[in-house]
Design a protein around this motif. Structure first.
Motif, PDB file in Angstrom:
ATOM      1  N   GLU A 282      25.391  40.221  40.723  1.00 26.60           N
ATOM      2  CA  GLU A 282      26.747  40.002  39.919  1.00 26.60           C
ATOM      3  C   GLU A 282      26.876  41.583  39.148  1.00 26.60           C
ATOM      4  O   GLU A 282      28.262  41.938  39.178  1.00 26.60           O
ATOM      5  CB  GLU A 282      26.435  39.203  38.702  1.00 26.60           C
ATOM      6  CG  GLU A 282      27.694  38.887  37.778  1.00 26.60           C
ATOM      7  CD  GLU A 282      27.519  37.896  36.734  1.00 26.60           C
ATOM      8  OE1 GLU A 282      28.649  37.708  36.047  1.00 26.60           O
ATOM      9  OE2 GLU A 282      26.558  37.481  36.698  1.00 26.60           O
TER      10      GLU A 282
ATOM     11  N   VAL B 284      41.207  41.065  38.481  1.00 25.28           N
ATOM     12  CA  VAL B 284      40.726  40.087  39.114  1.00 25.28           C
ATOM     13  C   VAL B 284      39.957  39.005  38.314  1.00 25.28           C
ATOM     14  O   VAL B 284      39.220  39.494  37.413  1.00 25.28           O
ATOM     15  CB  VAL B 284      39.843  40.806  40.137  1.00 25.28           C
ATOM     16  CG1 VAL B 284      39.167  39.633  41.094  1.00 25.28           C
ATOM     17  CG2 VAL B 284      40.422  41.987  41.098  1.00 25.28           C
TER      18      VAL B 284
ATOM     19  N   TYR C 161      28.035  43.758  42.187  1.00 22.02           N
ATOM     20  CA  TYR C 161      29.393  43.428  42.741  1.00 22.02           C
ATOM     21  C   TYR C 161      30.468  43.536  41.974  1.00 22.02           C
ATOM     22  O   TYR C 161      31.534  44.392  42.430  1.00 22.02           O
ATOM     23  CB  TYR C 161      29.439  41.865  42.955  1.00 22.02           C
ATOM     24  CG  TYR C 161      30.745  41.266  43.543  1.00 22.02           C
ATOM     25  CD1 TYR C 161      30.656  41.445  45.220  1.00 22.02           C
ATOM     26  CD2 TYR C 161      31.695  40.817  43.176  1.00 22.02           C
ATOM     27  CE1 TYR C 161      31.798  41.116  45.642  1.00 22.02           C
ATOM     28  CE2 TYR C 161      32.594  40.226  43.622  1.00 22.02           C
ATOM     29  CZ  TYR C 161      32.887  40.708  45.182  1.00 22.02           C
ATOM     30  OH  TYR C 161      33.931  40.060  45.933  1.00 22.02           O
TER      31      TYR C 161
ATOM     32  N   SER D 154      36.097  34.331  38.353  1.00 19.87           N
ATOM     33  CA  SER D 154      35.672  32.975  39.021  1.00 19.87           C
ATOM     34  C   SER D 154      35.478  33.536  40.466  1.00 19.87           C
ATOM     35  O   SER D 154      34.807  32.948  41.236  1.00 19.87           O
ATOM     36  CB  SER D 154      36.798  31.991  39.225  1.00 19.87           C
ATOM     37  OG  SER D 154      38.170  32.399  39.395  1.00 19.87           O
ATOM     38  N   GLU D 155      36.381  34.472  40.853  1.00 20.58           N
ATOM     39  CA  GLU D 155      36.234  34.848  42.221  1.00 20.58           C
ATOM     40  C   GLU D 155      35.175  35.771  42.525  1.00 20.58           C
ATOM     41  O   GLU D 155      34.225  35.777  43.595  1.00 20.58           O
ATOM     42  CB  GLU D 155      37.682  35.963  42.808  1.00 20.58           C
ATOM     43  CG  GLU D 155      38.803  35.126  42.741  1.00 20.58           C
ATOM     44  CD  GLU D 155      40.035  36.056  43.152  1.00 20.58           C
ATOM     45  OE1 GLU D 155      39.698  37.084  43.508  1.00 20.58           O
ATOM     46  OE2 GLU D 155      41.204  35.424  43.093  1.00 20.58           O
ATOM     47  N   ILE D 156      34.677  36.699  41.207  1.00 14.76           N
ATOM     48  CA  ILE D 156      33.535  37.125  41.516  1.00 14.76           C
ATOM     49  C   ILE D 156      32.258  36.264  41.562  1.00 14.76           C
ATOM     50  O   ILE D 156      31.406  36.464  42.337  1.00 14.76           O
ATOM     51  CB  ILE D 156      33.424  38.337  40.134  1.00 14.76           C
ATOM     52  CG1 ILE D 156      34.558  39.302  40.143  1.00 14.76           C
ATOM     53  CG2 ILE D 156      31.980  38.850  40.198  1.00 14.76           C
ATOM     54  CD1 ILE D 156      34.652  40.055  38.987  1.00 14.76           C
ATOM     55  N   GLN D 157      32.208  35.243  40.651  1.00 13.47           N
ATOM     56  CA  GLN D 157      31.254  34.192  40.613  1.00 13.47           C
ATOM     57  C   GLN D 157      31.049  33.628  41.924  1.00 13.47           C
ATOM     58  O   GLN D 157      29.863  33.398  42.388  1.00 13.47           O
ATOM     59  CB  GLN D 157      31.449  33.125  39.538  1.00 13.47           C
ATOM     60  CG  GLN D 157      30.179  32.393  39.080  1.00 13.47           C
ATOM     61  CD  GLN D 157      29.357  33.245  38.774  1.00 13.47           C
ATOM     62  OE1 GLN D 157      29.359  33.925  37.960  1.00 13.47           O
ATOM     63  NE2 GLN D 157      27.782  33.062  39.222  1.00 13.47           N
ATOM     64  N   GLN D 158      32.045  33.391  42.542  1.00 17.76           N
ATOM     65  CA  GLN D 158      32.016  32.754  44.168  1.00 17.76           C
ATOM     66  C   GLN D 158      31.140  33.861  45.039  1.00 17.76           C
ATOM     67  O   GLN D 158      30.316  33.349  45.710  1.00 17.76           O
ATOM     68  CB  GLN D 158      33.436  32.501  44.477  1.00 17.76           C
ATOM     69  CG  GLN D 158      34.052  31.246  43.762  1.00 17.76           C
ATOM     70  CD  GLN D 158      35.601  31.006  44.394  1.00 17.76           C
ATOM     71  OE1 GLN D 158      36.015  31.646  45.293  1.00 17.76           O
ATOM     72  NE2 GLN D 158      36.214  29.837  44.004  1.00 17.76           N
ATOM     73  N   GLN D 159      31.700  34.844  44.846  1.00 22.16           N
ATOM     74  CA  GLN D 159      31.043  36.044  45.752  1.00 22.16           C
ATOM     75  C   GLN D 159      29.485  36.067  45.466  1.00 22.16           C
ATOM     76  O   GLN D 159      28.624  36.108  46.285  1.00 22.16           O
ATOM     77  CB  GLN D 159      31.620  37.265  45.396  1.00 22.16           C
ATOM     78  CG  GLN D 159      33.056  37.314  45.953  1.00 22.16           C
ATOM     79  CD  GLN D 159      33.062  37.304  47.614  1.00 22.16           C
ATOM     80  OE1 GLN D 159      32.177  37.663  48.418  1.00 22.16           O
ATOM     81  NE2 GLN D 159      34.277  36.500  48.128  1.00 22.16           N
TER      82      GLN D 159
ATOM     83  N   ASP E  29      45.159  42.789  46.465  1.00 25.34           N
ATOM     84  CA  ASP E  29      44.375  41.758  46.049  1.00 25.34           C
ATOM     85  C   ASP E  29      43.842  41.549  44.687  1.00 25.34           C
ATOM     86  O   ASP E  29      42.824  41.286  44.387  1.00 25.34           O
ATOM     87  CB  ASP E  29      43.049  41.617  47.361  1.00 25.34           C
ATOM     88  CG  ASP E  29      42.601  40.042  47.234  1.00 25.34           C
ATOM     89  OD1 ASP E  29      43.202  39.073  46.748  1.00 25.34           O
ATOM     90  OD2 ASP E  29      41.297  40.043  47.535  1.00 25.34           O
TER      91      ASP E  29
END
Length: 495
Positions: free
Chosen positions: A33, A153, A36, A156-161, A83
């Motif tokens: 995390e 950004v 990223y 939630s998108e970061i957590q998915q990655q 994005d």
């Protein structure tokens, strides 16, 4: 036992693996995390700077003329390309345009940390809850001539990655742990077998089975434990065997003590009863009877002498056994000592017309106590005379010298000894023919005294005999040692 230990070890190891995998997941997730977000922040910063350079004219016109439909569409197009959510902010904190919200409805951003840094001329980032969208965002703001450009950004998108990275790492970790699980099962099985054998063996020791031993003792802590348990069992076995021997010896001594008390009581009771009976008879009037008074007194005297001999023999035997008898060791010619013993007993032998003779192979010097040797010879000769018929013969002599010792024997032509009586012949109060022994005046201690006196000189005594063909008693004495004192010069030595 083996299966239970194996199950416990396996469960313990699986728990350790689960804890290890949880720790790997936790720290790997945090690291992934962090990396990223760091990479995404750097990427958003670069995108923001590229947009600021490429769209500089449009952004300046937006700051001067305000937002219109064409500009909003352009901002939304740039957001899709980047994005990320785009927000254009004036120097006074007003929102000029936003790709996902109506700028006119948005609050002033002059107090946003990243916006403050960008308006000041330096890019900045931050993570917080968006009041407009109601979710957490990663914000990156870059400076513009007319204010600031912010890219955002949602986390939630970061957590998915990050979750995707975590799942891949967990899968790799699980695959990597498969050999560890196989090795753990192998060692758990091996250790459980060894522990089960050690526990079973400890149970055997607890039950008193000290003869068993653990087999296959290996290296390591369990091997050391097994070796120590084997050593403990060996020591305990020796201790138990020693206690058993001591117990058996104590029982034997107790039997000997009881037999001794019974024998002494019996030996004393007979002459005492005789003395008491004849004394009372004399006191009741027989003293005035000239035909019987002297005969009764003779019987009393005979029993008194028997008591005296018994008491003297008991005292002698007691001193020898308690090692309080003092011996005066010196060097003496063996033939002279044997001749002296024969001369002492010759008057007694002459009464039965028994011939005494000396048959010595050689005349050597022996190291002994002369009084003890005289007592040995006297007891053996007295015993031989008692059990040798009239006109018999007794021979005293010496045998060959062997290992510094000479054999001395007393051989008679008497009645002999039955084979079943030979092993007990040297016991106290043991008699082959009890009635005849008492008739001959024996105390039953002579041969026992001889045995102890011979052993006090470091020798051994034995007997060869056949019923009706006589007996031969033979014992050993030490031949003259080096550095001996002169003949007759006594040296005190304990028994």
């Amino acid at each position: 036992m083996n299966a239970r230990i194996f199950a416990k070890l396996t469960v313990s190891f699986m728990c350790l693996l689960i804890i290890a995998m949880t720790a790997v997941d936790f720290f790997a997730g945090r690291i992934a995390e962090s990396n990223y977000i760091e990479n995404l922040t750097r990427e958003l910063n670069e995108k923001g700077r590229m947009i600021a350079v490429a769209e500089r004219d449009d952004l300046q016109r937006l700051a001067a003329d305000g937002s219109d439909a064409r500009m909003v569409a352009r901002i939304q197009a740039l957001a899709r390309e980047a994005d990320a959510r785009l927000t254009v902010i004036a120097r006074d904190g007003r929102v000029l345009a936003d790709s996902e919200a109506d700028a006119a409805l948005m609050e002033n951003h002059a107090n946003r940390p990243e916006v403050v840094s960008a308006i000041g001329g330096d890019w900045s980032s931050g993570i917080r809850l968006s009041p407009t969208m109601g979710v957490k965002f990663l914000y990156v703001a870059v400076p513009l001539p007319a204010g600031a450009l912010r890219l955002a950004v949602p986390l939630s998108e970061i957590q998915q990655q990050v979750d995707g990275v975590r799942m891949k790492m967990l899968g790799a970790t699980a695959v990597a742990f498969l050999p560890a699980i196989a090795l753990a099962a192998f060692f758990a099985r091996r250790i459980s077998r060894r522990l089960a054998s050690v526990i079973d063996y400890a149970g055997q020791l607890a039950k008193g089975n000290f003869r068993e031993r653990l087999s296959g003792v290996d290296k390591g802590e369990l091997g050391l434990l097994s070796k120590q348990l084997n050593d403990t069992a060996a020591h305990l076995q020796k201790a138990v065997e020693q206690l058993e021997r001591e117990h058996a010896e104590l029982e034997k001594l107790e039997r000997v003590r009881k037999d001794f008390v019974i024998n002494v009581s019996h030996e004393l009771r007979t002459p005492l009863a005789s003395i008491q009976g004849y004394t009372e008879t004399l006191m009741d009037g027989a003293l005035e009877d000239p035909r019987n008074n002297m005969r009764f007194l003779g019987i009393i005297r005979h029993n008194a002498e028997r008591l005296a001999r018994l008491t003297a023999d008991l005292m002698t035997l007691s001193r020898i056994e308690l090692k309080t008898q003092e011996f005066q060791f010196a060097v003496y010619r063996i033939n002279e000592s044997l001749e002296s013993g024969l001369d002492t007993m010759r008057p007694i032998a002459d009464k039965k017309n028994i011939h005494l003779k000396l048959a010595a192979e050689t005349d050597v010097a022996v190291y002994c106590d002369s009084e003890a040797l005289h007592q040995i010879l006297s007891n053996l000769l007295d015993n031989a005379i008692k059990y040798t018929p009239v006109n018999g013969s007794i021979t005293v002599g010496t045998g060959p010298i062997d290992d510094g010792r000479i054999e001395i024997f007393v051989q008679d032509t008497g009645i002999g000894i039955p084979p079943e009586d030979v092993p007990r012949l040297f016991e106290r109060f043991y008699r082959v023919d009890k009635a005849r022994s008492r008739e001959l005046g024996g105390t039953g201690l002579g041969l026992s005294i001889v045995k102890h006196l011979v052993r006090a000189h470091g020798g051994e005594i034995q007997v060869r005999s056949e019923s009706g063909r006589g007996s031969c008693f033979y014992f050993t004495l030490q031949v003259e040692p080096s550095g001996r004192p002169l003949e007759g010069e006594a040296v005190e030595m304990p028994a």
